[in-house]
Scaffold this motif. Sequence first.
Motif, PDB file in Angstrom:
ATOM      1  N   TRP A 205       2.032   1.008  -2.756  1.00 24.41           N
ATOM      2  CA  TRP A 205       1.764   0.046  -1.680  1.00 24.41           C
ATOM      3  C   TRP A 205       2.989   0.047  -0.761  1.00 24.41           C
ATOM      4  O   TRP A 205       4.096  -0.249  -1.202  1.00 24.41           O
ATOM      5  CB  TRP A 205       1.515  -1.334  -2.255  1.00 24.41           C
ATOM      6  CG  TRP A 205       1.326  -2.427  -1.245  1.00 24.41           C
ATOM      7  CD1 TRP A 205       1.012  -2.312   0.080  1.00 24.41           C
ATOM      8  CD2 TRP A 205       1.441  -3.826  -1.493  1.00 24.41           C
ATOM      9  NE1 TRP A 205       0.921  -3.548   0.662  1.00 24.41           N
ATOM     10  CE2 TRP A 205       1.182  -4.496  -0.280  1.00 24.41           C
ATOM     11  CE3 TRP A 205       1.746  -4.582  -2.620  1.00 24.41           C
ATOM     12  CZ2 TRP A 205       1.219  -5.884  -0.168  1.00 24.41           C
ATOM     13  CZ3 TRP A 205       1.772  -5.960  -2.502  1.00 24.41           C
ATOM     14  CH2 TRP A 205       1.504  -6.594  -1.285  1.00 24.41           C
TER      15      TRP A 205
ATOM     16  N   SER B 117      -7.026   6.459  -0.082  1.00 23.33           N
ATOM     17  CA  SER B 117      -5.753   6.150   0.565  1.00 23.33           C
ATOM     18  C   SER B 117      -5.968   5.972   2.057  1.00 23.33           C
ATOM     19  O   SER B 117      -7.041   6.267   2.574  1.00 23.33           O
ATOM     20  CB  SER B 117      -4.734   7.263   0.320  1.00 23.33           C
ATOM     21  OG  SER B 117      -4.399   7.309  -1.053  1.00 23.33           O
TER      22      SER B 117
ATOM     23  N   VAL C 101       6.211  -0.098  -5.077  1.00 23.26           N
ATOM     24  CA  VAL C 101       5.905  -1.006  -3.979  1.00 23.26           C
ATOM     25  C   VAL C 101       7.099  -0.985  -3.029  1.00 23.26           C
ATOM     26  O   VAL C 101       8.241  -1.177  -3.457  1.00 23.26           O
ATOM     27  CB  VAL C 101       5.658  -2.448  -4.482  1.00 23.26           C
ATOM     28  CG1 VAL C 101       5.452  -3.400  -3.303  1.00 23.26           C
ATOM     29  CG2 VAL C 101       4.473  -2.492  -5.433  1.00 23.26           C
TER      30      VAL C 101
ATOM     31  N   ASP D 141      -1.065   5.395  -6.269  1.00 23.67           N
ATOM     32  CA  ASP D 141      -1.007   3.953  -6.508  1.00 23.67           C
ATOM     33  C   ASP D 141       0.254   3.303  -5.943  1.00 23.67           C
ATOM     34  O   ASP D 141       0.948   2.562  -6.623  1.00 23.67           O
ATOM     35  CB  ASP D 141      -1.146   3.676  -8.018  1.00 23.67           C
ATOM     36  CG  ASP D 141      -1.312   2.199  -8.334  1.00 23.67           C
ATOM     37  OD1 ASP D 141      -1.878   1.470  -7.500  1.00 23.67           O
ATOM     38  OD2 ASP D 141      -0.857   1.772  -9.409  1.00 23.67           O
TER      39      ASP D 141
ATOM     40  N   MET E 136      -1.924   2.328  -0.438  1.00 28.73           N
ATOM     41  CA  MET E 136      -2.165   1.349   0.629  1.00 28.73           C
ATOM     42  C   MET E 136      -0.975   1.361   1.572  1.00 28.73           C
ATOM     43  O   MET E 136       0.171   1.401   1.132  1.00 28.73           O
ATOM     44  CB  MET E 136      -2.310  -0.057   0.040  1.00 28.73           C
ATOM     45  CG  MET E 136      -3.518  -0.251  -0.831  1.00 28.73           C
ATOM     46  SD  MET E 136      -3.758  -1.982  -1.305  1.00 28.73           S
ATOM     47  CE  MET E 136      -2.253  -2.354  -2.171  1.00 28.73           C
TER      48      MET E 136
END
Length: 172
Positions: free
Chosen positions: A125, A67, A143, A123, A86
Amino acid sequence: MKKILFLMLYYFVGRHLPSSQSPYSFGAKKLRYFLCKGLFKETGKNVNIEHGAFFGKGSDITIGDNSGLGIDCRVSGPLKIGKNVMMGPEVMIYTSNHRIDDLDKPIIMQGETPKELVEIEDDVWIGARAIILPGIKIGKGAVVAAGAIVTKDVPKFAVVGGNPAKIIKFRK
């Protein structure tokens, strides 16, 4: 004493070294990782702290394997970042706010609200210039679109965007 030395080295040297994407980074990523490992509550493997990241003292930040904190991001703890997260440039994560409840006192004199944990699961973004407010939980696989202002928890695998951020769709 060691923490003070690591903080000084990070903020006077490490923070200003080139981005890990620059051909002139010359080990900047490794140096920032080393310093943050000594500052953060927990630091996973292969963590990338980018150029210009600001995180206060970092003592109440946990970050998982693979990360990172994006270029010029500004975060505060308590903050828990999972694995494989991310983060784009200039992301801001707040864990407290200004008090505004006393109408007889100027806001500047009212202090801050208590700190609230922000949790980002695995996981995820987070796009450039997203803002995440205190007490938010972002679910696994979510996301957050660039420029989104997250004022409510984000469910697992949701794609959110806008101001305030709303669910656009779910990843399949």
